[in-house]
Scaffold this active site. Structure first.
Site, PDB file in Angstrom:
ATOM      1  N   ASP A 181      21.489  39.690  15.686  1.00 14.07           N
ATOM      2  CA  ASP A 181      20.394  40.643  15.498  1.00 14.07           C
ATOM      3  C   ASP A 181      20.475  41.314  14.134  1.00 14.07           C
ATOM      4  OD1 ASP A 181      19.172  40.178  17.916  1.00 14.07           O
ATOM      5  OD2 ASP A 181      20.235  41.779  18.964  1.00 14.07           O
ATOM      6  N   ARG A 216      24.855  33.584  24.594  1.00 15.05           N
ATOM      7  CA  ARG A 216      25.602  34.121  25.729  1.00 15.05           C
ATOM      8  C   ARG A 216      24.639  34.639  26.767  1.00 15.05           C
ATOM      9  NH1 ARG A 216      30.258  38.413  24.617  1.00 15.05           N
ATOM     10  NH2 ARG A 216      28.423  39.717  24.507  1.00 15.05           N
ATOM     11  N   ASP A 232      25.571  43.482  17.499  1.00 18.20           N
ATOM     12  CA  ASP A 232      25.170  42.087  17.693  1.00 18.20           C
ATOM     13  C   ASP A 232      24.938  41.447  16.323  1.00 18.20           C
ATOM     14  OD1 ASP A 232      23.606  40.287  20.138  1.00 18.20           O
ATOM     15  OD2 ASP A 232      23.363  39.742  18.019  1.00 18.20           O
ATOM     16  N   THR A 235      26.156  36.884  32.798  1.00 12.82           N
ATOM     17  CA  THR A 235      27.454  36.233  33.088  1.00 12.82           C
ATOM     18  C   THR A 235      28.371  36.193  31.867  1.00 12.82           C
ATOM     19  OG1 THR A 235      26.661  34.046  32.417  1.00 12.82           O
ATOM     20  CG2 THR A 235      26.266  34.697  34.714  1.00 12.82           C
TER      21      THR A 235
HETATM   22  O1  LIG Z   1      32.960  35.048  22.356  1.00  6.46           O
HETATM   23  P1  LIG Z   1      31.701  35.202  23.132  1.00  6.46           P
HETATM   24  O2  LIG Z   1      31.847  36.186  24.289  1.00  6.46           O
HETATM   25  O3  LIG Z   1      31.136  33.895  23.589  1.00  6.46           O
HETATM   26  O4  LIG Z   1      30.638  35.940  22.210  1.00  6.46           O
HETATM   27  C1  LIG Z   1      30.417  35.585  20.899  1.00  6.46           C
HETATM   28  C2  LIG Z   1      29.087  34.939  20.740  1.00  6.46           C
HETATM   29  O5  LIG Z   1      28.051  35.906  20.966  1.00  6.46           O
HETATM   30  C3  LIG Z   1      27.217  35.954  19.813  1.00  6.46           C
HETATM   31  O6  LIG Z   1      26.149  35.109  19.917  1.00  6.46           O
HETATM   32  P2  LIG Z   1      24.846  35.478  20.792  1.00  6.46           P
HETATM   33  O7  LIG Z   1      24.988  34.996  22.192  1.00  6.46           O
HETATM   34  O8  LIG Z   1      24.554  36.934  20.632  1.00  6.46           O
HETATM   35  O9  LIG Z   1      23.742  34.597  20.109  1.00  6.46           O
HETATM   36  P3  LIG Z   1      22.997  34.827  18.715  1.00  6.46           P
HETATM   37  O10 LIG Z   1      23.963  34.405  17.644  1.00  6.46           O
HETATM   38  O11 LIG Z   1      21.812  33.958  18.817  1.00  6.46           O
HETATM   39  O12 LIG Z   1      22.647  36.288  18.613  1.00  6.46           O
HETATM   40  C4  LIG Z   1      28.139  35.553  18.694  1.00  6.46           C
HETATM   41  O13 LIG Z   1      27.481  35.174  17.531  1.00  6.46           O
HETATM   42  C5  LIG Z   1      28.952  34.462  19.315  1.00  6.46           C
HETATM   43  O14 LIG Z   1      28.318  33.195  19.279  1.00  6.46           O
HETATM   44  O1  LIG Z   2      30.415  42.288  19.769  1.00  9.30           O
HETATM   45  C1  LIG Z   2      29.771  41.226  19.878  1.00  9.30           C
HETATM   46  C2  LIG Z   2      30.005  40.309  20.924  1.00  9.30           C
HETATM   47  C3  LIG Z   2      29.269  39.176  20.974  1.00  9.30           C
HETATM   48  N1  LIG Z   2      28.336  38.948  20.031  1.00  9.30           N
HETATM   49  C4  LIG Z   2      28.102  39.811  19.022  1.00  9.30           C
HETATM   50  O2  LIG Z   2      27.237  39.575  18.174  1.00  9.30           O
HETATM   51  N2  LIG Z   2      28.821  40.940  18.970  1.00  9.30           N
HETATM   52 MG   LIG Z   3      23.488  37.760  19.307  1.00  8.78          MG
END
Ligand SMILES: O=P(O)(O)OC[C@H]1O[C@H](OP(=O)(O)OP(=O)(O)O)[C@H](O)[C@@H]1O
Ligand SMILES: O=c1cc[nH]c(=O)[nH]1
Ligand SMILES: [Mg+2]
Length: 211
Positions: free
Chosen positions: A205, A106, A202, A110
């Protein structure tokens, strides 16, 4: 509030384990183990409609006709990174499932998903697909992943999350009304950074210890 495509899996074991994930004091090792356990428990429900076929089996006592899985082709597709944490829990139950990967993050400003990787099994179009991601926040990442997988010709797609925001569920219902959603908890809302409240922070993380 949600239609029949949304399955909120509120089994006591799931509620207990999700509460441990939410705790900010839960460390990486335990967090990762519990994400995997939750995925396996959710898998049990998400595969309830798998077709069975009759098989004849001779027990030590008698011969009878029993049921076994009809060998439906399945694929699981984790959304990187956090979805990776759910893979082993599913493969423990369905070792023959193939695994595709889709990399999306994400954009922090944005909140829109950005794709950076994709590798699908060559016969993905013939398979039923379960997309894995612990978090359904705005729904942007999951909706993009579903659109992408539909592009391969996949007809039967399920989405498995651990925690969802109502906003994310609404987006999937609008963009992909055919997709069944399996989730262990639906939280209150999103905050100004599009994080789920109260959520668990997150997920990526916390699974990989990157913060
Ligand atoms: O419904 P959304 O608003 O799209 O958010 C959810 C997304 O955000 C997080 O990923 P992130 O972008 O943190 O990537 P990561 O898994 O690499 O930490 C999560 O694991 C989803 O993929
Ligand atoms: O709460 C949230 C939203 C997006 N991605 C995450 O990992 N946690
Ligand atoms: Mg993430």
């Amino acid at each position: 509030m949600f239609n029949e495509k949304v399955h909120i899996l509120d089994h006591p074991l799931l509620q207990h384990k999700v509460a441990i994930l939410r705790d900010e004091n839960t460390g990486v090792k335990e967090f990762r183990e519990i994400v995997s356990e939750i995925a396996a428990l959710e898998c049990y429900e998400a595969t309830r409609d798998l077709p069975l076929e009759d098989v004849e089996i001779k027990t030590p006592i008698a011969t009878g006709t029993f049921k076994q899985l009809a060998g439906k082709k399945l694929a699981i597709v984790p959304i990187l990174r956090a979805g990776l944490g759910m893979v082993d829990g599913i493969l423990d139950l369905i070792p023959s499932a193939k695994v595709g990967h889709i990399g999306l993050y994400r954009d922090p400003e944005t909140h829109q998903p950005v794709e950076y990787y994709c590798k699908m099994p060559s016969d993905i179009a013939e398979r039923d697909v379960i997309i894995l991601d612990p978090m359904l926040a705005t729904g942007g990442s999951a909706s993009a992943a579903i659109t992408f997988i539909k592009g391969y010709g996949c007809k039967h797609i399920k989405l498995m999350n651990i925690i969802a925001a109502p906003e994310g569920i609404a987006v999937i219902q609008k963009d992909h009304p055919d997709v069944e959603i399996y989730v262990a908890a639906v939280d209150e809302k999103l905050n100004d950074h599009a994080y789920i409240v109260p959520g668990l922070g997150d997920a990526g993380d916390r699974i990989f210890g990157t913060k």
